[in-house]
Design a protein around this motif. Sequence first.
Motif, PDB file in Angstrom:
ATOM      1  N   VAL A   1     -14.475   5.608  -4.128  1.00  0.00           N
ATOM      2  CA  VAL A   1     -13.504   5.378  -3.062  1.00  0.00           C
ATOM      3  C   VAL A   1     -13.398   3.874  -2.849  1.00  0.00           C
ATOM      4  O   VAL A   1     -14.410   3.177  -2.763  1.00  0.00           O
ATOM      5  CB  VAL A   1     -13.910   6.080  -1.750  1.00  0.00           C
TER       6      VAL A   1
ATOM      7  N   ARG B   1     -11.858   1.300  -0.140  1.00  0.00           N
ATOM      8  CA  ARG B   1     -11.345   1.306   1.228  1.00  0.00           C
ATOM      9  C   ARG B   1     -11.210  -0.130   1.735  1.00  0.00           C
ATOM     10  O   ARG B   1     -11.597  -1.074   1.060  1.00  0.00           O
ATOM     11  CB  ARG B   1     -12.290   2.105   2.139  1.00  0.00           C
ATOM     12  N   ASN B   2     -10.626  -0.249   2.929  1.00  0.00           N
ATOM     13  CA  ASN B   2     -10.428  -1.567   3.544  1.00  0.00           C
ATOM     14  C   ASN B   2      -9.709  -2.497   2.568  1.00  0.00           C
ATOM     15  O   ASN B   2     -10.112  -3.629   2.331  1.00  0.00           O
ATOM     16  CB  ASN B   2     -11.769  -2.169   3.978  1.00  0.00           C
TER      17      ASN B   2
ATOM     18  N   VAL C   1     -18.655   3.766  -2.974  1.00  0.00           N
ATOM     19  CA  VAL C   1     -17.640   3.249  -2.060  1.00  0.00           C
ATOM     20  C   VAL C   1     -17.554   1.738  -2.226  1.00  0.00           C
ATOM     21  O   VAL C   1     -18.560   1.032  -2.141  1.00  0.00           O
ATOM     22  CB  VAL C   1     -17.960   3.607  -0.599  1.00  0.00           C
TER      23      VAL C   1
ATOM     24  N   ILE D   1      -9.007   9.004   3.819  1.00  0.00           N
ATOM     25  CA  ILE D   1      -9.782   9.010   2.581  1.00  0.00           C
ATOM     26  C   ILE D   1     -11.258   9.316   2.827  1.00  0.00           C
ATOM     27  O   ILE D   1     -11.995   9.671   1.905  1.00  0.00           O
ATOM     28  CB  ILE D   1      -9.614   7.661   1.845  1.00  0.00           C
ATOM     29  N   VAL D   2     -11.696   9.236   4.083  1.00  0.00           N
ATOM     30  CA  VAL D   2     -13.106   9.498   4.400  1.00  0.00           C
ATOM     31  C   VAL D   2     -13.548  10.871   3.886  1.00  0.00           C
ATOM     32  O   VAL D   2     -14.674  11.040   3.402  1.00  0.00           O
ATOM     33  CB  VAL D   2     -13.346   9.382   5.923  1.00  0.00           C
TER      34      VAL D   2
ATOM     35  N   ASP E   1     -15.920  -1.548  -0.642  1.00  0.00           N
ATOM     36  CA  ASP E   1     -15.217  -2.192   0.468  1.00  0.00           C
ATOM     37  C   ASP E   1     -14.492  -3.407  -0.101  1.00  0.00           C
ATOM     38  O   ASP E   1     -15.118  -4.372  -0.533  1.00  0.00           O
ATOM     39  CB  ASP E   1     -16.219  -2.600   1.549  1.00  0.00           C
TER      40      ASP E   1
ATOM     41  N   GLN F   1      -4.046   1.839   2.301  1.00  0.00           N
ATOM     42  CA  GLN F   1      -5.267   1.143   2.721  1.00  0.00           C
ATOM     43  C   GLN F   1      -6.471   1.540   1.893  1.00  0.00           C
ATOM     44  O   GLN F   1      -7.455   0.789   1.804  1.00  0.00           O
ATOM     45  CB  GLN F   1      -5.522   1.453   4.200  1.00  0.00           C
ATOM     46  N   ALA F   2      -6.394   2.702   1.268  1.00  0.00           N
ATOM     47  CA  ALA F   2      -7.557   3.216   0.547  1.00  0.00           C
ATOM     48  C   ALA F   2      -7.091   4.212  -0.511  1.00  0.00           C
ATOM     49  O   ALA F   2      -5.972   4.733  -0.456  1.00  0.00           O
ATOM     50  CB  ALA F   2      -8.531   3.878   1.511  1.00  0.00           C
TER      51      ALA F   2
ATOM     52  N   ASN G   1      -4.747   6.037   4.175  1.00  0.00           N
ATOM     53  CA  ASN G   1      -5.454   5.078   5.006  1.00  0.00           C
ATOM     54  C   ASN G   1      -6.947   5.378   4.977  1.00  0.00           C
ATOM     55  O   ASN G   1      -7.391   6.400   4.448  1.00  0.00           O
ATOM     56  CB  ASN G   1      -4.906   5.061   6.433  1.00  0.00           C
ATOM     57  N   ASP G   2      -7.726   4.479   5.557  1.00  0.00           N
ATOM     58  CA  ASP G   2      -9.182   4.651   5.524  1.00  0.00           C
ATOM     59  C   ASP G   2      -9.596   5.990   6.118  1.00  0.00           C
ATOM     60  O   ASP G   2     -10.472   6.683   5.586  1.00  0.00           O
ATOM     61  CB  ASP G   2      -9.857   3.508   6.293  1.00  0.00           C
TER      62      ASP G   2
END
Length: 581
Positions: free
Chosen positions: A23, A25-26, A68, A58-59, A70, A40-41, A54-55
Amino acid sequence: MMLVLYLAPLAFAQDASQSADVVIRNAKVITVDPGFTIAQALAVRGSRVVAVGNDKSIVRWIGPRTRVIDAGGKAVLPGLHDSHVHAFRAATSELDGLVFVPKSIVDAQAFIREQAARKPPGSWILIERAFPTRLAEGRLPTKAELDAAAPNHPVHYNAGPVSVANSKALEVSKITRATADPLPGQVVKDPQTGEPTGLLRGAAGLLKIAVSARVPTPEEKRHAVKHMYQLFNQQGITSIGERLTEPAEIDFMRELSRAGELTVRINCTRVTSAGKTLAESIQRIEALVQAPVGKEPYGPTGVGDDWVRIGPLKVFLDGGMLIGSAYMREPWGVGPTYQITDPNYRGILNQDPEQLRGLYLEAARRGWQVTAHCAGEAAMDVLLDCYEHVQQDLDIRQRRFLMTHANFASAQNLERCFKLGVGADLQPAWLFKDGASLLNTLGERRMNWFLPLKSWLDAGVIVGGGSDHMAMLDSRASVNPWNPWLGLWTAVTRQTERGGVHNPRERLSREQALRFYTLNNAWLHFNEQKTGSLETGKYADLILVDRDPLTCPIDDIRQTKVLLTMIGGKVVWDASVKTTN
């Protein structure tokens, strides 16, 4: 930048079979999808993108074993495509040392004198791929200038299909006033004396060059090619169009793929020419696909897989723009740049149009996508006439017939391209390197249609960016710079290396330029359903870069650094990891 890479915290843990492998993200995910969505992700499972959003959305893809990343707000883009390279050749071009590229005729003479001082008389001295448009004098050297540097050594100044030989080279090759032209080439002769001037247009094959290039060992070749691909990865390139491939090279690429050692996706162009008869053309087409028992055939278009795939069938229709042999509607004009003395000289057409029509029709019937090296606007006329002829017998509008280079266009021909569904691979680096010199030679009126990038897109024609990388490794210093960020910057600024902006009306927007090097090139290669944008279901071919190409100062685009390159979900370049070559 140090990438933050970690296993997902247990708070997000779920069934590993339902989670992503990676993943990001950010980030600012520039998807280059049809709506040019900014996300965003994204999540990757196996070789594919499984979610973009978005973040928060995607969580749910983060599991106990998910890696992950960042991105720290940095931009994530689809992997870049270069639609036109000769990487296989370039990879081994510097095995015996750096390639000498003169910046002036004075430089070339100094190099020749140095070579002559250490080589016995009669030994050949070669300068390869040195285009006159890039010399300070803005012209080819003369036979006399080569003679002055090395009167007792045969010298060949090679600018590609056009080159200059000194007197000794002509002598040992027995090229005289009686030597016939090797059609469609030309041994240029002085109109007053009839003696060869040293200029050879498509006739360098007459030279009896007694220099044998060292053949790399299989291990050297394997290392060099893999290193070239790694250099591509470092600049964010994940797919290439290899524009001249023979069976041995295709076998080599397929072997790398089977071994899991390929780090770019390769579209392989096969090359042929029209025969003197239709039967001869058909024989050549059918011979292209033949392979030994147990091996996959070498055509037609589409044979292969998503790593090594056979692409178009290519013909060399005319000469070159950088060497004054592209086939133009109007004469090039008498002048020293290309040593043109004939006021009616319009360049070189290598193929008989009537025979070419038959070749293309038979190739299309056998499943080939076709293209042609086509530099001048008159060559473009001939090519489109051939394509329209094929259209009368076989609908080509979905077959993506192409043009290679298409340096000079016209409004009429762009309209014809749109109606036929024809695309093109173009080289912005030639605007950067050669635009100023060509402007001096051809004048502003004719140069208004030199690489008219915006006009191509405004006409509804899909075009993609390439480099025609053919020699040397360095992305900016190579013969034909292959740095995609330089190409992208050139497309949005139209600035030349010598200063000044050529025809700013033809600038691309940043969004258009990104499509030019991603989704458009995927389309040219029939691959837009799998690569070229970051969308669910497509391959996870992506890059993380150190700046936002959509908003950074425009001159910063060409300095973009790639922090991470991923192909099919596998990281193939990470700037934070030290490597040794």
